[in-house]
Design a protein around this motif. Structure first.
Motif, PDB file in Angstrom:
ATOM      1  N   GLY A   1       7.973  16.005   1.262  1.00 33.53           N
ATOM      2  CA  GLY A   1       7.262  15.010   0.461  1.00 33.53           C
ATOM      3  C   GLY A   1       5.892  14.708   1.035  1.00 33.53           C
ATOM      4  N   LEU A   2       5.794  14.646   2.355  1.00 35.45           N
ATOM      5  CA  LEU A   2       4.510  14.412   3.003  1.00 35.45           C
ATOM      6  C   LEU A   2       3.552  15.575   2.767  1.00 35.45           C
ATOM      7  CD1 LEU A   2       5.680  12.835   6.394  1.00 35.45           C
ATOM      8  CD2 LEU A   2       4.517  11.690   4.494  1.00 35.45           C
ATOM      9  N   VAL A   3       4.059  16.792   2.819  1.00 41.69           N
ATOM     10  CA  VAL A   3       3.221  17.970   2.588  1.00 41.69           C
ATOM     11  C   VAL A   3       2.699  17.972   1.157  1.00 41.69           C
ATOM     12  CG1 VAL A   3       3.229  20.490   2.443  1.00 41.69           C
ATOM     13  CG2 VAL A   3       4.329  19.348   4.379  1.00 41.69           C
ATOM     14  N   VAL A   4       3.574  17.680   0.194  1.00 41.36           N
ATOM     15  CA  VAL A   4       3.169  17.648  -1.212  1.00 41.36           C
ATOM     16  C   VAL A   4       2.120  16.566  -1.418  1.00 41.36           C
ATOM     17  CG1 VAL A   4       3.957  17.128  -3.551  1.00 41.36           C
ATOM     18  CG2 VAL A   4       5.267  18.684  -2.123  1.00 41.36           C
ATOM     19  N   ASP A   5       2.344  15.386  -0.835  1.00 45.76           N
ATOM     20  CA  ASP A   5       1.358  14.306  -0.935  1.00 45.76           C
ATOM     21  C   ASP A   5       0.022  14.735  -0.362  1.00 45.76           C
ATOM     22  OD1 ASP A   5       2.723  12.345  -2.281  1.00 45.76           O
ATOM     23  OD2 ASP A   5       3.281  11.214  -0.500  1.00 45.76           O
ATOM     24  N   LEU A   6       0.036  15.372   0.796  1.00 41.39           N
ATOM     25  CA  LEU A   6      -1.203  15.804   1.441  1.00 41.39           C
ATOM     26  C   LEU A   6      -1.941  16.825   0.580  1.00 41.39           C
ATOM     27  CD1 LEU A   6      -3.035  15.634   3.907  1.00 41.39           C
ATOM     28  CD2 LEU A   6      -1.681  17.450   4.939  1.00 41.39           C
ATOM     29  N   ILE A   7      -1.232  17.786   0.026  1.00 35.13           N
ATOM     30  CA  ILE A   7      -1.856  18.786  -0.844  1.00 35.13           C
ATOM     31  C   ILE A   7      -2.448  18.112  -2.074  1.00 35.13           C
ATOM     32  CG2 ILE A   7      -1.399  20.751  -2.382  1.00 35.13           C
ATOM     33  CD1 ILE A   7       0.735  21.648  -0.307  1.00 35.13           C
ATOM     34  N   ASN A   8      -1.656  17.259  -2.714  1.00 35.74           N
ATOM     35  CA  ASN A   8      -2.105  16.592  -3.931  1.00 35.74           C
ATOM     36  C   ASN A   8      -3.324  15.717  -3.658  1.00 35.74           C
ATOM     37  OD1 ASN A   8      -2.265  14.879  -6.274  1.00 35.74           O
ATOM     38  ND2 ASN A   8      -0.245  15.649  -6.804  1.00 35.74           N
ATOM     39  N   GLN A   9      -3.281  14.928  -2.592  1.00 36.96           N
ATOM     40  CA  GLN A   9      -4.393  14.042  -2.284  1.00 36.96           C
ATOM     41  C   GLN A   9      -5.635  14.820  -1.876  1.00 36.96           C
ATOM     42  OE1 GLN A   9      -2.953  11.038   0.420  1.00 36.96           O
ATOM     43  NE2 GLN A   9      -1.354  10.406  -1.006  1.00 36.96           N
ATOM     44  N   SER A  10      -5.479  15.928  -1.164  1.00 36.69           N
ATOM     45  CA  SER A  10      -6.619  16.755  -0.774  1.00 36.69           C
ATOM     46  C   SER A  10      -7.288  17.372  -1.997  1.00 36.69           C
ATOM     47  CB  SER A  10      -6.181  17.857   0.192  1.00 36.69           C
ATOM     48  OG  SER A  10      -5.670  17.308   1.371  1.00 36.69           O
ATOM     49  N   LEU A  11      -6.472  17.925  -2.910  1.00 40.29           N
ATOM     50  CA  LEU A  11      -7.029  18.496  -4.136  1.00 40.29           C
ATOM     51  C   LEU A  11      -7.689  17.417  -5.000  1.00 40.29           C
ATOM     52  CD1 LEU A  11      -4.254  21.053  -5.163  1.00 40.29           C
ATOM     53  CD2 LEU A  11      -6.568  21.577  -4.380  1.00 40.29           C
ATOM     54  N   SER A  12      -7.090  16.242  -5.060  1.00 39.83           N
ATOM     55  CA  SER A  12      -7.674  15.145  -5.835  1.00 39.83           C
ATOM     56  C   SER A  12      -9.027  14.743  -5.265  1.00 39.83           C
ATOM     57  CB  SER A  12      -6.737  13.929  -5.837  1.00 39.83           C
ATOM     58  OG  SER A  12      -5.536  14.242  -6.486  1.00 39.83           O
ATOM     59  N   LEU A  13      -9.106  14.635  -3.949  1.00 37.76           N
ATOM     60  CA  LEU A  13     -10.367  14.275  -3.295  1.00 37.76           C
ATOM     61  C   LEU A  13     -11.427  15.347  -3.553  1.00 37.76           C
ATOM     62  CD1 LEU A  13     -11.854  12.271  -1.497  1.00 37.76           C
ATOM     63  CD2 LEU A  13     -10.994  13.525   0.483  1.00 37.76           C
ATOM     64  N   LEU A  14     -11.045  16.604  -3.465  1.00 37.90           N
ATOM     65  CA  LEU A  14     -11.971  17.699  -3.744  1.00 37.90           C
ATOM     66  C   LEU A  14     -12.452  17.643  -5.193  1.00 37.90           C
ATOM     67  CD1 LEU A  14     -13.392  20.222  -2.693  1.00 37.90           C
ATOM     68  CD2 LEU A  14     -11.348  21.529  -3.276  1.00 37.90           C
ATOM     69  N   PHE A  15     -11.555  17.346  -6.117  1.00 38.65           N
ATOM     70  CA  PHE A  15     -11.916  17.229  -7.532  1.00 38.65           C
ATOM     71  C   PHE A  15     -12.955  16.120  -7.727  1.00 38.65           C
ATOM     72  CE2 PHE A  15     -11.258  15.246 -11.702  1.00 38.65           C
ATOM     73  CZ  PHE A  15     -11.534  16.328 -12.534  1.00 38.65           C
ATOM     74  N   VAL A  16     -12.705  14.953  -7.176  1.00 38.30           N
ATOM     75  CA  VAL A  16     -13.638  13.827  -7.320  1.00 38.30           C
ATOM     76  C   VAL A  16     -14.990  14.171  -6.692  1.00 38.30           C
ATOM     77  CG1 VAL A  16     -14.082  11.436  -6.629  1.00 38.30           C
ATOM     78  CG2 VAL A  16     -11.840  12.076  -7.528  1.00 38.30           C
ATOM     79  N   ALA A  17     -14.968  14.788  -5.513  1.00 40.44           N
ATOM     80  CA  ALA A  17     -16.218  15.170  -4.849  1.00 40.44           C
ATOM     81  C   ALA A  17     -17.001  16.166  -5.704  1.00 40.44           C
ATOM     82  CB  ALA A  17     -15.927  15.763  -3.472  1.00 40.44           C
ATOM     83  N   MET A  18     -16.296  17.110  -6.322  1.00 42.42           N
ATOM     84  CA  MET A  18     -16.954  18.102  -7.173  1.00 42.42           C
ATOM     85  C   MET A  18     -17.553  17.446  -8.413  1.00 42.42           C
ATOM     86  SD  MET A  18     -15.172  21.764  -7.714  1.00 42.42           S
ATOM     87  CE  MET A  18     -16.143  23.092  -8.377  1.00 42.42           C
ATOM     88  N   VAL A  19     -16.826  16.518  -9.033  1.00 42.57           N
ATOM     89  CA  VAL A  19     -17.337  15.815 -10.214  1.00 42.57           C
ATOM     90  C   VAL A  19     -18.601  15.041  -9.852  1.00 42.57           C
ATOM     91  CG1 VAL A  19     -16.870  13.891 -11.791  1.00 42.57           C
ATOM     92  CG2 VAL A  19     -15.175  15.694 -11.499  1.00 42.57           C
ATOM     93  N   ILE A  20     -18.581  14.340  -8.736  1.00 41.05           N
ATOM     94  CA  ILE A  20     -19.762  13.565  -8.316  1.00 41.05           C
ATOM     95  C   ILE A  20     -20.940  14.506  -8.059  1.00 41.05           C
ATOM     96  CG2 ILE A  20     -20.711  12.131  -6.462  1.00 41.05           C
ATOM     97  CD1 ILE A  20     -17.865  10.852  -6.290  1.00 41.05           C
TER      98      ILE A  20
END
Length: 194
Positions: free
Chosen positions: A12-31
């Motif tokens: 669960g921690l690994v999935v959270d880390l992957i999901n949160q990392s991809l989400s952060l990358l997505f937001v950074a790319m949009v900005i």
């Protein structure tokens, strides 16, 4: 238990880390793309396309006030997979969209490569996977209603974008005749070019 997984278990921690990392990358790319985007050739006019774009962008924030249900491990796993696939696909779409990215319906360049060769609106398709994943994670009828409203706004956004792109690019009709709007297995409708 968090919204995305069960952090008391190592996977669960690994999935959270992957999901949160991809989400952060997505937001950074949009900005980044918003700051560096090209000037529009043309854009939708009037208040309705702007209101729809804002509502479509921010409707899912309402899920913060929707209580979590009790999804089982299988539902949470499917939810996580959909969100991870959706965010990864969104990043792929943003990469090809590049400096043509916009929240409001505007025409900068006609992008037809990568995921835009499979469907005309891949960013909405992949964001839809994330949305379904979020709905499953909430496991609540209210989340389904919020998701339905969100999908309605997103479909209307696509219609506005189609109008703007057709007006700006003479080649758009031919592209629309070859490439489905949102679902890759559906052939474009004969009326799509009308």
């Amino acid at each position: 238990r968090t919204l995305l997984s069960q952090p008391d278990r190592p996977e669960g921690l690994v999935v959270d880390l992957i999901n949160q990392s991809l989400s952060l990358l997505f937001v950074a790319m949009v900005i980044s793309l918003t700051i560096r985007r090209l000037p529009p050739r043309t854009a939708a006019s009037g208040w309705e396309p702007r209101a729809v774009a804002i509502a479509g962008t921010f409707t899912l924030i309402l899920l913060l006030w929707v209580p979590n249900g009790a999804p089982g491990s299988l539902v949470l796993s499917v939810s996580n997979l959909l969100m991870i696939a959706g965010i990864a696909g969104s990043l792929w779409s943003l990469h090809f969209l590049g400096r043509s990215f916009a929240v409001m319906a505007a025409a900068r360049e006609l992008v037809t490569g990568g995921p835009y060769g499979l469907v005309r609106h891949p960013l909405y398709l992949f964001e839809g996977l994330v949305t379904v994943g979020m709905i499953l994670a909430h496991w609540n009828p209210w989340a389904v209603m919020v998701g339905a409203v969100h999908f309605g706004f997103q479909f209307r956004r696509m219609q506005h974008e189609e109008r703007v792109l057709r007006a700006a690019f003479p080649d758009y009709d031919g592209y629309a005749a070859r490439v489905p709007m949102i679902l890759p297995w559906l052939k474009p409708a004969a009326s799509a070019a009308a």
